[in-house]
Design a protein around this motif. Structure first.
Motif, PDB file in Angstrom:
ATOM      1  N   VAL A 100       0.851  -1.188   0.000  1.00 25.51           N
ATOM      2  CA  VAL A 100       0.000   0.000   0.000  1.00 25.51           C
ATOM      3  C   VAL A 100       0.887   1.238   0.000  1.00 25.51           C
ATOM      4  O   VAL A 100       1.762   1.379   0.861  1.00 25.51           O
ATOM      5  CB  VAL A 100      -0.926   0.027   1.227  1.00 25.51           C
ATOM      6  CG1 VAL A 100      -1.871   1.226   1.140  1.00 25.51           C
ATOM      7  CG2 VAL A 100      -1.711  -1.259   1.342  1.00 25.51           C
ATOM      8  N   ASP A 101       0.669   2.117  -0.968  1.00 27.35           N
ATOM      9  CA  ASP A 101       1.480   3.324  -1.056  1.00 27.35           C
ATOM     10  C   ASP A 101       0.674   4.395  -1.766  1.00 27.35           C
ATOM     11  O   ASP A 101      -0.222   4.080  -2.565  1.00 27.35           O
ATOM     12  CB  ASP A 101       2.782   3.044  -1.824  1.00 27.35           C
ATOM     13  CG  ASP A 101       3.864   4.066  -1.516  1.00 27.35           C
ATOM     14  OD1 ASP A 101       4.695   3.795  -0.636  1.00 27.35           O
ATOM     15  OD2 ASP A 101       3.863   5.144  -2.135  1.00 27.35           O
ATOM     16  N   SER A 102       1.004   5.655  -1.485  1.00 23.33           N
ATOM     17  CA  SER A 102       0.276   6.767  -2.096  1.00 23.33           C
ATOM     18  C   SER A 102       0.861   7.203  -3.439  1.00 23.33           C
ATOM     19  O   SER A 102       0.267   8.038  -4.125  1.00 23.33           O
ATOM     20  CB  SER A 102       0.256   7.970  -1.145  1.00 23.33           C
ATOM     21  OG  SER A 102       1.573   8.438  -0.912  1.00 23.33           O
ATOM     22  N   SER A 103       2.014   6.645  -3.811  1.00 21.38           N
ATOM     23  CA  SER A 103       2.682   7.073  -5.045  1.00 21.38           C
ATOM     24  C   SER A 103       2.444   6.079  -6.184  1.00 21.38           C
ATOM     25  O   SER A 103       2.943   4.952  -6.156  1.00 21.38           O
ATOM     26  CB  SER A 103       4.192   7.225  -4.816  1.00 21.38           C
ATOM     27  OG  SER A 103       4.850   7.444  -6.054  1.00 21.38           O
ATOM     28  N   ALA A 104       1.717   6.511  -7.195  1.00 14.17           N
ATOM     29  CA  ALA A 104       1.505   5.666  -8.372  1.00 14.17           C
ATOM     30  C   ALA A 104       2.821   5.427  -9.111  1.00 14.17           C
ATOM     31  O   ALA A 104       3.051   4.347  -9.659  1.00 14.17           O
ATOM     32  CB  ALA A 104       0.494   6.332  -9.312  1.00 14.17           C
ATOM     33  N   VAL A 105       3.698   6.415  -9.108  1.00 12.02           N
ATOM     34  CA  VAL A 105       4.998   6.275  -9.774  1.00 12.02           C
ATOM     35  C   VAL A 105       5.841   5.222  -9.064  1.00 12.02           C
ATOM     36  O   VAL A 105       6.440   4.347  -9.693  1.00 12.02           O
ATOM     37  CB  VAL A 105       5.727   7.635  -9.815  1.00 12.02           C
ATOM     38  CG1 VAL A 105       7.128   7.479 -10.393  1.00 12.02           C
ATOM     39  CG2 VAL A 105       4.929   8.642 -10.632  1.00 12.02           C
ATOM     40  N   GLY A 106       5.881   5.289  -7.744  1.00  9.57           N
ATOM     41  CA  GLY A 106       6.623   4.290  -6.980  1.00  9.57           C
ATOM     42  C   GLY A 106       6.076   2.901  -7.198  1.00  9.57           C
ATOM     43  O   GLY A 106       6.834   1.943  -7.387  1.00  9.57           O
TER      44      GLY A 106
ATOM     45  N   TRP B 274      -6.851   5.087   3.894  1.00  8.54           N
ATOM     46  CA  TRP B 274      -7.083   3.702   3.458  1.00  8.54           C
ATOM     47  C   TRP B 274      -7.977   2.978   4.453  1.00  8.54           C
ATOM     48  O   TRP B 274      -7.870   3.182   5.674  1.00  8.54           O
ATOM     49  CB  TRP B 274      -5.746   2.981   3.327  1.00  8.54           C
ATOM     50  CG  TRP B 274      -5.834   1.637   2.664  1.00  8.54           C
ATOM     51  CD1 TRP B 274      -6.452   1.343   1.492  1.00  8.54           C
ATOM     52  CD2 TRP B 274      -5.258   0.405   3.127  1.00  8.54           C
ATOM     53  NE1 TRP B 274      -6.299   0.001   1.181  1.00  8.54           N
ATOM     54  CE2 TRP B 274      -5.577  -0.585   2.181  1.00  8.54           C
ATOM     55  CE3 TRP B 274      -4.502   0.059   4.254  1.00  8.54           C
ATOM     56  CZ2 TRP B 274      -5.171  -1.922   2.313  1.00  8.54           C
ATOM     57  CZ3 TRP B 274      -4.095  -1.263   4.396  1.00  8.54           C
ATOM     58  CH2 TRP B 274      -4.428  -2.241   3.434  1.00  8.54           C
ATOM     59  N   GLU B 275      -8.857   2.148   3.939  1.00  9.18           N
ATOM     60  CA  GLU B 275      -9.697   1.324   4.811  1.00  9.18           C
ATOM     61  C   GLU B 275      -8.905   0.068   5.191  1.00  9.18           C
ATOM     62  O   GLU B 275      -8.849  -0.895   4.433  1.00  9.18           O
ATOM     63  CB  GLU B 275     -11.003   0.959   4.097  1.00  9.18           C
ATOM     64  CG  GLU B 275     -11.998   0.289   5.008  1.00  9.18           C
ATOM     65  CD  GLU B 275     -13.371   0.135   4.376  1.00  9.18           C
ATOM     66  OE1 GLU B 275     -14.078  -0.793   4.789  1.00  9.18           O
ATOM     67  OE2 GLU B 275     -13.709   0.921   3.476  1.00  9.18           O
ATOM     68  N   TRP B 276      -8.288   0.111   6.341  1.00  6.42           N
ATOM     69  CA  TRP B 276      -7.410  -0.973   6.780  1.00  6.42           C
ATOM     70  C   TRP B 276      -8.222  -2.239   7.053  1.00  6.42           C
ATOM     71  O   TRP B 276      -9.234  -2.193   7.757  1.00  6.42           O
ATOM     72  CB  TRP B 276      -6.667  -0.566   8.045  1.00  6.42           C
ATOM     73  CG  TRP B 276      -5.612   0.470   7.837  1.00  6.42           C
ATOM     74  CD1 TRP B 276      -5.785   1.803   7.605  1.00  6.42           C
ATOM     75  CD2 TRP B 276      -4.201   0.259   7.852  1.00  6.42           C
ATOM     76  NE1 TRP B 276      -4.581   2.444   7.458  1.00  6.42           N
ATOM     77  CE2 TRP B 276      -3.577   1.514   7.615  1.00  6.42           C
ATOM     78  CE3 TRP B 276      -3.387  -0.858   8.052  1.00  6.42           C
ATOM     79  CZ2 TRP B 276      -2.205   1.675   7.567  1.00  6.42           C
ATOM     80  CZ3 TRP B 276      -2.010  -0.702   8.008  1.00  6.42           C
ATOM     81  CH2 TRP B 276      -1.430   0.549   7.763  1.00  6.42           C
ATOM     82  N   PRO B 277      -7.775  -3.378   6.511  1.00  7.22           N
ATOM     83  CA  PRO B 277      -8.447  -4.641   6.833  1.00  7.22           C
ATOM     84  C   PRO B 277      -8.218  -5.009   8.301  1.00  7.22           C
ATOM     85  O   PRO B 277      -7.287  -4.517   8.943  1.00  7.22           O
ATOM     86  CB  PRO B 277      -7.758  -5.654   5.911  1.00  7.22           C
ATOM     87  CG  PRO B 277      -6.981  -4.850   4.919  1.00  7.22           C
ATOM     88  CD  PRO B 277      -6.652  -3.562   5.595  1.00  7.22           C
ATOM     89  N   ARG B 278      -9.036  -5.900   8.801  1.00  3.10           N
ATOM     90  CA  ARG B 278      -8.874  -6.388  10.166  1.00  3.10           C
ATOM     91  C   ARG B 278      -8.655  -7.899  10.146  1.00  3.10           C
ATOM     92  O   ARG B 278      -9.340  -8.619   9.430  1.00  3.10           O
ATOM     93  CB  ARG B 278     -10.096  -6.047  11.026  1.00  3.10           C
ATOM     94  CG  ARG B 278     -10.286  -4.540  11.206  1.00  3.10           C
ATOM     95  CD  ARG B 278     -11.514  -4.226  12.024  1.00  3.10           C
ATOM     96  NE  ARG B 278     -11.384  -4.695  13.412  1.00  3.10           N
ATOM     97  CZ  ARG B 278     -10.817  -3.995  14.387  1.00  3.10           C
ATOM     98  NH1 ARG B 278     -10.328  -2.783  14.135  1.00  3.10           N
ATOM     99  NH2 ARG B 278     -10.750  -4.472  15.608  1.00  3.10           N
ATOM    100  N   GLU B 279      -7.685  -8.332  10.920  1.00  4.03           N
ATOM    101  CA  GLU B 279      -7.374  -9.760  11.087  1.00  4.03           C
ATOM    102  C   GLU B 279      -7.278 -10.476   9.739  1.00  4.03           C
ATOM    103  O   GLU B 279      -7.887 -11.517   9.526  1.00  4.03           O
ATOM    104  CB  GLU B 279      -8.406 -10.432  12.006  1.00  4.03           C
ATOM    105  CG  GLU B 279      -8.382  -9.847  13.410  1.00  4.03           C
ATOM    106  CD  GLU B 279      -9.091 -10.718  14.440  1.00  4.03           C
ATOM    107  OE1 GLU B 279      -9.715 -11.728  14.050  1.00  4.03           O
ATOM    108  OE2 GLU B 279      -9.014 -10.390  15.630  1.00  4.03           O
ATOM    109  N   SER B 280      -6.472  -9.903   8.843  1.00  6.23           N
ATOM    110  CA  SER B 280      -6.360 -10.431   7.480  1.00  6.23           C
ATOM    111  C   SER B 280      -4.949 -10.829   7.084  1.00  6.23           C
ATOM    112  O   SER B 280      -4.768 -11.447   6.029  1.00  6.23           O
ATOM    113  CB  SER B 280      -6.864  -9.375   6.485  1.00  6.23           C
ATOM    114  OG  SER B 280      -8.210  -9.028   6.740  1.00  6.23           O
TER     115      SER B 280
END
Length: 199
Positions: A61-67, A92-98
């Protein structure tokens, strides 16, 4: 923030190299094929791709499309699957127990968001899952080997023990290491290295 990192990652070089973080690689026995790993702030992908090479199911998960484009290119070059989610960690909607593991390598969060997002990392784990983390301490401001220049984005052991209260602190080391991680992480560095297990 995404624009900042898109511009930073815009060249062809990998700013932190393509080799995984040394602390992470030294913890290789913790990671087994088939484990599910979440890698927040994975940037150009060096750590997530390394985990994928070990047979883990990785979500970066990252905010940079270039990265992330560079990370996917690195994964393709190494012939491993690598999933990405383009999002700011704060929204971001963080998952739980995943997940079985969360790997946070120099993923520095401002003090206004730090505790909540570290708790979200812990909540994303199944019981018995681990957080493997390396970050810069405030002492890093004395060195020129990288990291935020804002002291509100640097971590202490006391902060992180509070953020992850209720979990088992398996390892907590305040280190003075030599980084050789691409052009932006080179030289002596004051780091905090932790392994945390969700109980």
């Amino acid at each position: 923030m995404a624009t900042f990192w898109d511009e930073k990652f815009g060249g062809t070089d990998y700013l932190y190299g393509t080799r995984a973080n040394n602390f992470l690689m030294a913890r290789a026995p913790l990671f087994k094929p088939g484990m599910r790993a979440l890698v927040p702030g994975d940037g150009e992908g060096r750590n997530g791709v390394w985990l994928a090479e070990r047979g883990l199911d990785v979500l970066s998960v990252d905010s940079s499309a270039v990265g992330q484009a560079k990370a996917r290119a690195l994964a393709a070059e190494r012939g491993v699957p690598y999933r990405t989610a383009l999002s700011d960690l704060q929204s971001w909607e963080w998952p739980r127990e995943s997940f079985d593991a969360v790997v946070s390598v120099f993923c520095h969060l401002h003090k206004d968001h730090r505790a909540r997002l570290h708790r979200a990392m812990l909540d994303a784990l199944v019981p018995g899952g681990i957080v493997v983390m390396e970050a810069f301490r405030p002492e890093q401001l004395q060195y020129k080997s990288g990291g935020p220049k804002d002291p509100d984005m640097l971590f202490t052991a006391a902060m992180l023990k509070e953020d992850f209260a209720g979990a088992e602190i398996v390892e907590c080391v305040e280190a003075l290491d030599r980084l050789e991680e691409g052009p932006l992480h080179t030289g002596t560095a004051a780091t905090l290295q932790m392994v945390i297990r969700k109980v």
